[in-house]
Design a protein around this motif. Sequence first.
Motif, PDB file in Angstrom:
ATOM      1  N   VAL A  10     -23.859  44.828 -19.765  1.00 49.74           N
ATOM      2  CA  VAL A  10     -23.452  44.575 -21.150  1.00 49.74           C
ATOM      3  C   VAL A  10     -22.032  44.031 -21.145  1.00 49.74           C
ATOM      4  O   VAL A  10     -21.116  44.669 -20.627  1.00 49.74           O
ATOM      5  CB  VAL A  10     -23.528  45.871 -21.987  1.00 49.74           C
ATOM      6  N   GLU A  44     -20.207  47.916 -19.149  1.00 47.39           N
ATOM      7  CA  GLU A  44     -21.008  48.807 -18.310  1.00 47.39           C
ATOM      8  C   GLU A  44     -22.288  48.113 -17.849  1.00 47.39           C
ATOM      9  O   GLU A  44     -22.792  47.205 -18.507  1.00 47.39           O
ATOM     10  CB  GLU A  44     -21.384  50.081 -19.076  1.00 47.39           C
ATOM     11  N   THR A  99     -24.671  41.951 -29.658  1.00 47.39           N
ATOM     12  CA  THR A  99     -24.119  42.025 -28.318  1.00 47.39           C
ATOM     13  C   THR A  99     -24.407  40.809 -27.454  1.00 47.39           C
ATOM     14  O   THR A  99     -25.189  39.926 -27.818  1.00 47.39           O
ATOM     15  CB  THR A  99     -24.687  43.279 -27.627  1.00 47.39           C
ATOM     16  N   GLU A 127     -20.617  42.433 -24.202  1.00 48.22           N
ATOM     17  CA  GLU A 127     -20.071  42.651 -25.536  1.00 48.22           C
ATOM     18  C   GLU A 127     -21.019  43.559 -26.304  1.00 48.22           C
ATOM     19  O   GLU A 127     -22.233  43.524 -26.105  1.00 48.22           O
ATOM     20  CB  GLU A 127     -19.920  41.321 -26.296  1.00 48.22           C
ATOM     21  N   GLY A 128     -20.462  44.374 -27.200  1.00 47.57           N
ATOM     22  CA  GLY A 128     -21.296  45.247 -28.019  1.00 47.57           C
ATOM     23  C   GLY A 128     -21.867  46.406 -27.227  1.00 47.57           C
ATOM     24  O   GLY A 128     -21.195  46.997 -26.388  1.00 47.57           O
ATOM     25  N   ALA A 129     -23.132  46.714 -27.470  1.00 50.05           N
ATOM     26  CA  ALA A 129     -23.800  47.829 -26.790  1.00 50.05           C
ATOM     27  C   ALA A 129     -25.299  47.561 -26.784  1.00 50.05           C
ATOM     28  O   ALA A 129     -25.818  46.805 -27.617  1.00 50.05           O
ATOM     29  CB  ALA A 129     -23.500  49.153 -27.484  1.00 50.05           C
ATOM     30  N   ARG A 183     -21.682  55.834 -14.554  1.00 53.91           N
ATOM     31  CA  ARG A 183     -21.584  54.508 -15.142  1.00 53.91           C
ATOM     32  C   ARG A 183     -20.918  53.548 -14.165  1.00 53.91           C
ATOM     33  O   ARG A 183     -20.021  53.929 -13.408  1.00 53.91           O
ATOM     34  CB  ARG A 183     -20.780  54.568 -16.449  1.00 53.91           C
ATOM     35  N   GLU A 240     -29.059  49.767 -26.253  1.00 43.83           N
ATOM     36  CA  GLU A 240     -29.796  51.005 -26.027  1.00 43.83           C
ATOM     37  C   GLU A 240     -30.973  50.713 -25.099  1.00 43.83           C
ATOM     38  O   GLU A 240     -31.792  49.835 -25.380  1.00 43.83           O
ATOM     39  CB  GLU A 240     -30.314  51.593 -27.329  1.00 43.83           C
ATOM     40  N   VAL A 274     -27.466  54.607 -24.073  1.00 47.35           N
ATOM     41  CA  VAL A 274     -26.735  53.454 -24.605  1.00 47.35           C
ATOM     42  C   VAL A 274     -25.674  53.035 -23.603  1.00 47.35           C
ATOM     43  O   VAL A 274     -24.865  53.859 -23.148  1.00 47.35           O
ATOM     44  CB  VAL A 274     -26.083  53.786 -25.960  1.00 47.35           C
ATOM     45  N   LEU A 275     -25.665  51.744 -23.261  1.00 50.38           N
ATOM     46  CA  LEU A 275     -24.615  51.181 -22.421  1.00 50.38           C
ATOM     47  C   LEU A 275     -23.672  50.385 -23.310  1.00 50.38           C
ATOM     48  O   LEU A 275     -24.111  49.570 -24.132  1.00 50.38           O
ATOM     49  CB  LEU A 275     -25.200  50.257 -21.349  1.00 50.38           C
ATOM     50  N   ALA A 276     -22.378  50.636 -23.153  1.00 52.79           N
ATOM     51  CA  ALA A 276     -21.373  49.948 -23.939  1.00 52.79           C
ATOM     52  C   ALA A 276     -20.866  48.727 -23.192  1.00 52.79           C
ATOM     53  O   ALA A 276     -21.181  48.512 -22.005  1.00 52.79           O
ATOM     54  CB  ALA A 276     -20.222  50.900 -24.260  1.00 52.79           C
ATOM     55  N   ALA A 277     -20.066  47.904 -23.870  1.00 48.72           N
ATOM     56  CA  ALA A 277     -19.496  46.714 -23.249  1.00 48.72           C
ATOM     57  C   ALA A 277     -18.721  47.092 -21.991  1.00 48.72           C
ATOM     58  O   ALA A 277     -17.988  48.080 -21.969  1.00 48.72           O
ATOM     59  CB  ALA A 277     -18.583  45.998 -24.242  1.00 48.72           C
TER      60      ALA A 277
END
Length: 336
Positions: free
Chosen positions: A208, A229, A193, A210-212, A250, A214, A224-227
């Motif tokens: 974040v 967020e 990420t 890119e990616g994710a 979020r 934790e 877990v935050l995703a791209a």
Amino acid sequence: MDAAEVPIPPAVARRAVAWWVDLQSEDADEALRRRWQRWLARDEMHRRAWARLEAVGARLNGRVHQGLAGVPGASALVQVALAEAAPSRRRALGAALLAVLAGGAAWELHGDPAVQARLADLGTGVGERRRLVLADGTRLALNSGSAVDLRYGATERRLVLRRGEILVETAPDPSRRPFVVQTGAGELRPLGTRFRVRDRGEEFELAVYEGAVEVRPATGAARVLAAGEQARFDAAGVGPRRRRPRVGPRQAADADAAAWVDGMLVASGLRLDEFLAELGRHRRGRLDCAPEVAALRVSGSYPLTDVDRVLATLPAVLPLRAVWRTRWWLTLHAKT
């Protein structure tokens, strides 16, 4: 008063730290060491100042550096001095140690973030930004006034954020070692990420791109935050403090908040007081505004390479009057 608590006279403290810096330089020779020994023998307060330095060094670090092993009495602190440290870094650490001597033995060096930055593996001063590629190919950017330690080992790649703000783009590892960012509130475990982490004092901010990632707070539930967020977290959990331990809503990751990597501050309707706080991270001194103008909004892209020029433009685009108390203290007032 115990002898260990007797304040060291400022002149003696300065000279002791000066000796400490000189003894680490590449030019240090036997003649210099003999002069240092004569200085030590000349006065009890000199010996007390040097002993105080050694005591501080013992609290700082247990590592032994052999570069000055032949210097009598150069245990603890002098041995802690890193041989690879640049002269500027040695002087900076010397300034921190001078504060210790002047403040007495009760002053705890470990708890001071400015000292932590000077002792870190990688750091930036006020107004300085750095980009690096680490040994594993990970790309790391440090914002102004930031510091990190690298703890790469056989089983993991750990980066310790001491203070400030970083942007990380992780690289895959052939040995499959996990990448971990350690903060004062818990750990971040990125999953291939690109992300930004900022120390905001009582809490941390993670965005974040890119990616994710934790987030594992020290005592709270992981998330877990995703791209795309972002969220703030502390040791108790992730999300707004008033709703913990529940997870807050979020938020969209603010891409403009990472513009410092390119030497820019991007503002979109940012309050003036918040704008000055952001600028103040990149300039020594104090930037204030009067309460009646604090809510004025600022927009635009501003170069961080010349903060004074940015400050000079504000009265031209907003109804402001600049009052300089010194060259390091500016207060913005309403234009009259």
